[in-house]
Design a protein around this motif. Structure first.
Motif, PDB file in Angstrom:
ATOM      1  N   VAL A  68      91.714 -52.276  96.046  1.00  0.00           N
ATOM      2  CA  VAL A  68      91.690 -52.138  97.425  1.00  0.00           C
ATOM      3  C   VAL A  68      91.874 -53.098  98.217  1.00  0.00           C
ATOM      4  O   VAL A  68      92.443 -53.346  99.433  1.00  0.00           O
ATOM      5  CB  VAL A  68      90.617 -51.048  98.114  1.00  0.00           C
ATOM      6  CG1 VAL A  68      90.718 -49.845  97.089  1.00  0.00           C
ATOM      7  CG2 VAL A  68      89.374 -51.793  97.686  1.00  0.00           C
ATOM      8  N   VAL A  92      95.623 -54.452  99.653  1.00  0.00           N
ATOM      9  CA  VAL A  92      96.310 -53.414 100.047  1.00  0.00           C
ATOM     10  C   VAL A  92      96.256 -53.371 101.750  1.00  0.00           C
ATOM     11  O   VAL A  92      95.151 -52.907 102.076  1.00  0.00           O
ATOM     12  CB  VAL A  92      96.007 -51.828  99.621  1.00  0.00           C
ATOM     13  CG1 VAL A  92      97.081 -51.080 100.203  1.00  0.00           C
ATOM     14  CG2 VAL A  92      96.154 -51.860  97.941  1.00  0.00           C
ATOM     15  N   SER A  99      90.790 -37.970  97.185  1.00  0.00           N
ATOM     16  CA  SER A  99      91.484 -38.145  98.568  1.00  0.00           C
ATOM     17  C   SER A  99      91.721 -39.679  98.619  1.00  0.00           C
ATOM     18  O   SER A  99      92.881 -40.058  99.001  1.00  0.00           O
ATOM     19  CB  SER A  99      90.780 -37.593  99.552  1.00  0.00           C
ATOM     20  OG  SER A  99      90.565 -36.149  99.471  1.00  0.00           O
ATOM     21  N   VAL A 100      90.868 -40.307  98.382  1.00  0.00           N
ATOM     22  CA  VAL A 100      91.067 -41.859  98.409  1.00  0.00           C
ATOM     23  C   VAL A 100      92.153 -42.389  97.422  1.00  0.00           C
ATOM     24  O   VAL A 100      93.217 -43.029  97.782  1.00  0.00           O
ATOM     25  CB  VAL A 100      89.727 -42.821  97.983  1.00  0.00           C
ATOM     26  CG1 VAL A 100      89.957 -44.185  98.094  1.00  0.00           C
ATOM     27  CG2 VAL A 100      88.610 -42.308  99.226  1.00  0.00           C
ATOM     28  N   LYS A 145      97.618 -31.980 100.445  1.00  0.00           N
ATOM     29  CA  LYS A 145      97.444 -32.319 101.637  1.00  0.00           C
ATOM     30  C   LYS A 145      98.488 -33.379 102.439  1.00  0.00           C
ATOM     31  O   LYS A 145      98.625 -33.561 103.539  1.00  0.00           O
ATOM     32  CB  LYS A 145      95.938 -32.781 102.024  1.00  0.00           C
ATOM     33  CG  LYS A 145      94.789 -31.921 102.093  1.00  0.00           C
ATOM     34  CD  LYS A 145      94.338 -31.552 103.407  1.00  0.00           C
ATOM     35  CE  LYS A 145      93.349 -30.375 103.547  1.00  0.00           C
ATOM     36  NZ  LYS A 145      92.570 -30.160 104.508  1.00  0.00           N
ATOM     37  N   ASN A 146      99.181 -34.017 101.497  1.00  0.00           N
ATOM     38  CA  ASN A 146      99.962 -35.296 101.896  1.00  0.00           C
ATOM     39  C   ASN A 146     101.298 -34.566 101.485  1.00  0.00           C
ATOM     40  O   ASN A 146     102.070 -34.462 100.381  1.00  0.00           O
ATOM     41  CB  ASN A 146      99.686 -36.229 100.875  1.00  0.00           C
ATOM     42  CG  ASN A 146      98.332 -37.075 101.405  1.00  0.00           C
ATOM     43  OD1 ASN A 146      98.368 -37.653 102.448  1.00  0.00           O
ATOM     44  ND2 ASN A 146      97.406 -36.865 100.590  1.00  0.00           N
ATOM     45  N   ALA A 149      95.733 -41.513  98.667  1.00  0.00           N
ATOM     46  CA  ALA A 149      96.184 -42.611  99.708  1.00  0.00           C
ATOM     47  C   ALA A 149      96.476 -43.677  99.219  1.00  0.00           C
ATOM     48  O   ALA A 149      97.635 -44.443  99.347  1.00  0.00           O
ATOM     49  CB  ALA A 149      94.907 -42.595 100.771  1.00  0.00           C
ATOM     50  N   TYR A 150      95.868 -44.233  98.282  1.00  0.00           N
ATOM     51  CA  TYR A 150      96.156 -45.650  97.463  1.00  0.00           C
ATOM     52  C   TYR A 150      97.283 -45.463  96.439  1.00  0.00           C
ATOM     53  O   TYR A 150      98.231 -46.320  96.237  1.00  0.00           O
ATOM     54  CB  TYR A 150      94.960 -46.246  96.855  1.00  0.00           C
ATOM     55  CG  TYR A 150      94.082 -46.984  98.230  1.00  0.00           C
ATOM     56  CD1 TYR A 150      94.306 -48.313  98.098  1.00  0.00           C
ATOM     57  CD2 TYR A 150      93.162 -46.449  98.409  1.00  0.00           C
ATOM     58  CE1 TYR A 150      93.938 -49.059  99.006  1.00  0.00           C
ATOM     59  CE2 TYR A 150      92.583 -47.145  99.552  1.00  0.00           C
ATOM     60  CZ  TYR A 150      92.812 -48.416  99.666  1.00  0.00           C
ATOM     61  OH  TYR A 150      92.079 -49.111 100.798  1.00  0.00           O
ATOM     62  N   PRO A 168      96.008 -51.909 105.194  1.00  0.00           N
ATOM     63  CA  PRO A 168      95.745 -50.591 105.475  1.00  0.00           C
ATOM     64  C   PRO A 168      97.007 -49.651 105.896  1.00  0.00           C
ATOM     65  O   PRO A 168      97.201 -48.378 105.510  1.00  0.00           O
ATOM     66  CB  PRO A 168      94.765 -50.833 106.929  1.00  0.00           C
ATOM     67  CG  PRO A 168      94.363 -52.131 106.583  1.00  0.00           C
ATOM     68  CD  PRO A 168      95.190 -52.884 105.790  1.00  0.00           C
ATOM     69  N   ALA A 169      98.029 -50.405 106.589  1.00  0.00           N
ATOM     70  CA  ALA A 169      99.174 -49.609 106.786  1.00  0.00           C
ATOM     71  C   ALA A 169     100.018 -48.996 105.716  1.00  0.00           C
ATOM     72  O   ALA A 169     100.703 -47.970 105.909  1.00  0.00           O
ATOM     73  CB  ALA A 169     100.334 -50.623 107.871  1.00  0.00           C
ATOM     74  N   PHE A 184      86.559 -36.077  97.557  1.00  0.00           N
ATOM     75  CA  PHE A 184      86.645 -37.099  98.295  1.00  0.00           C
ATOM     76  C   PHE A 184      87.415 -38.440  97.692  1.00  0.00           C
ATOM     77  O   PHE A 184      88.297 -39.123  98.099  1.00  0.00           O
ATOM     78  CB  PHE A 184      85.446 -37.594  99.109  1.00  0.00           C
ATOM     79  CG  PHE A 184      85.570 -38.854 100.098  1.00  0.00           C
ATOM     80  CD1 PHE A 184      86.199 -38.574 101.350  1.00  0.00           C
ATOM     81  CD2 PHE A 184      85.462 -40.170  99.930  1.00  0.00           C
ATOM     82  CE1 PHE A 184      86.133 -39.567 102.245  1.00  0.00           C
ATOM     83  CE2 PHE A 184      85.543 -40.992 100.624  1.00  0.00           C
ATOM     84  CZ  PHE A 184      85.977 -40.886 101.918  1.00  0.00           C
ATOM     85  N   LEU A 244      98.644 -47.277 103.388  1.00  0.00           N
ATOM     86  CA  LEU A 244      97.910 -46.056 102.983  1.00  0.00           C
ATOM     87  C   LEU A 244      98.531 -44.951 103.886  1.00  0.00           C
ATOM     88  O   LEU A 244      98.565 -43.635 103.338  1.00  0.00           O
ATOM     89  CB  LEU A 244      96.459 -46.040 103.143  1.00  0.00           C
ATOM     90  CG  LEU A 244      95.663 -47.217 102.556  1.00  0.00           C
ATOM     91  CD1 LEU A 244      94.269 -47.360 103.155  1.00  0.00           C
ATOM     92  CD2 LEU A 244      95.765 -47.030 100.904  1.00  0.00           C
ATOM     93  N   SER A 245      99.088 -44.964 104.964  1.00  0.00           N
ATOM     94  CA  SER A 245      99.412 -44.164 105.796  1.00  0.00           C
ATOM     95  C   SER A 245     101.131 -43.661 105.787  1.00  0.00           C
ATOM     96  O   SER A 245     101.943 -44.490 105.614  1.00  0.00           O
ATOM     97  CB  SER A 245      99.080 -44.501 107.367  1.00  0.00           C
ATOM     98  OG  SER A 245      99.539 -43.393 108.351  1.00  0.00           O
TER      99      SER A 245
END
Lengths: 325, 325
Positions: free
Chosen positions: A304, A307, A281-282, A21-22, A285-286, A309-310, A278, A312-313
């Motif tokens: 976590v 880190v 998926s976490v 998905k990424n 992202a990490y 938040p920005a 799920f 992760l994206s």
């Protein structure tokens, strides 16, 4: 970024879906302790024996460790942090400080990042607790799990004599949830917070009364809970209990103002059709954040909490600010 | 750390309560554009005229800016970032990129940190959106506000001829919330998501029908919503509508697995007795992070997206990991 998955059970498969998905991630391979020729990887990516990692140190940006917390990860994570940026979902709460320190030493020496205890609890739930208590110091936090399948409890039932298969659901007690959400700060016992629903397939001729007694009196797992046991057929198990749903809520209540007269309730909740997908998926992202932190020259163990938040994206800081702030 | 508050309205008072709850913070003073001798500060801390800041550059670690977004903050935040670490709650979404860039330039030049758009929306809600979409890319996010008092909408009603006082509640539509929580990903119009409840005190002899019509047809504010108007007495307003409660929910739905067959619902919700006191509490926690980032040598503009959660807590990393992960 190039990702490797070590361990191809439910969680490894969940990570595999997440990596797809990424768009900025590429799955290099799945690594297994089994005979790789016997492992069929859904996405068609190559399965390697775990020993192949020795020769692939430059081919993988982040290695996602999908082993178990009981015996795999305490060894695995420090070991692979010596050669790779790694991330795991270690969830034995009492041993987190020790695990962190082992991973920290290995990762620092290697110039890598090792992020531990990622997923939803520990993970997203931990974040919710920390954010809430930082914003409203002196409040009270409650965590409810479920309704969802607890693998540990299901396994515990399966070890009872005469049990062929079992599925255990952890269920929050609705009246306890309501009381907490109302902001009344109730004191709740273990029994008042969750019930445990067990679905059991017994062997032919097994003593069902004995099985039920063995379950409901089992210390740590069931004795402190209101537990129901329902015997079902193998067909019913397959038809009605094949999934691994889970979820839960972190609810935090705090107060502000004159004589703490203003109450506030913060709730973070998850309703998940698939716990391992799920969690995977976490982890994905990490993994992105792990790679970026290491690219920026950081080394050592992280959680976590460390880190931004920005990180992760895949979206740029400018775009995030413009569209999501 | 030494904190200053610039602006002593509802938000400034909320920050004052929050600073008192944080043992590592000390309130140095409240700064106002009014005559400070006319400003009575609840906690007994000194009120200064805003010009006094000129001479207090070394006495304040973080200046918390409690002005309005429309006209105050666009000027105030870059101005004070030239001398102080600052934090604001700028919430004009469309102008965030411009504001960020102005604050970034000033703060970088001064060697300070300027954190903008902090609070709960933008702020905690933004974080929830970013975390969720990073973990489950390709999902859909919904934000519901309320039930709570919208100051902007209340002010808009007060400007209508014949209106003495007004309070407007934004109310999420329960069936819309349910539909979103079910994971069905509905397309919802503005009207389907929220209703607006207005309580109005009319001047003696005012034309109530005209007031009601002026409210429900007001473009941007009310025309796109189902709006109810209830006329009440001044006493009722005082007795039943003195508070500033608010809250809402960010709900994110995403999918994983084979043919996206597994749905997941992530929800972050707030139920707040006092909007300004909760916002003030968020500002105080992020002020701690601002100070720490600047101590670590960072400069420039930041948002909540750039702050690692551990930076918000007075508790050490070791303790957080041991007890809250």
């Amino acid at each position: 970024m190039k990702v490797g998955i070590l361990g191809y059970g439910n969680l490894g498969r969940g990570v595999e879906y997440a990596v797809e998905k990424n768009d900025d991630m590429e799955l290099v391979g799945v690594f297994t302790r089994r005979d790789p020729s016997q492992v069929s990887v859904r996405s068609g990516v190559q399965a390697y024996h775990v020993d192949a990692l020795e020769t692939m140190k430059d081919a993988i940006d982040v290695l996602i460790l999908c082993g178990g917390s009981a015996t795999d990860l305490p060894e695995m994570t420090p070991k692979y942090a010596a050669d790779f940026n790694v991330i795991d979902s270690f969830d034995t709460h009492a041993r987190i400080p020790e695990h962190f320190s082992n991973v920290d030493a290995a990762a620092k020496k290697a110039g890598k990042i090792g992020l531990i205890s990622c997923g939803w609890d520990p993970g997203m739930f931990s974040l919710s607790r920390l954010y809430a208590m930082s914003v409203l110091p002196g409040g009270k936090d409650y965590t409810f799990w479920g309704k969802g399948v607890s693998q540990g409890h299901s396994d515990a039932i399966r070890r009872i004599e005469g049990v062929k298969d079992a599925r255990q659901y952890t269920v929050p007690v609705p009246s306890a949830l309501d009381a907490v959400r109302s902001g009344s700060n109730p004191e709740l016992t273990t029994r008042q917070k969750h019930t445990r629903e067990c679905f059991v397939v017994a062997e032919d001729g097994a003593d069902k009364a004995a099985i039920e007694k063995a379950i409901v009196t089992m210390p740590n797992y069931f004795a402190d809970y209101d537990t129901t046991v329902t015997f079902i057929s193998e067909e019913e198990m397959k038809r009605d209990h094949a999934g691994l749903p889970h979820g839960g809520s972190v609810i935090y209540t705090g107060a502000t103002g004159e004589a703490d007269g203003h109450k506030h309730v913060i709730e973070y909740s998850l309703k998940l059709d698939s716990n391992p997908e799920f969690t995977g998926s976490v982890l994905a992202a990490y993994a992105r954040a792990v790679f970026r932190m290491n690219q920026a020259g950081e080394t050592g163990a992280r959680t976590v909490f460390d880190v931004a938040p920005a990180m992760l994206s895949p979206i740029s800081g400018e775009e995030i600010r413009a569209h999501y702030l």
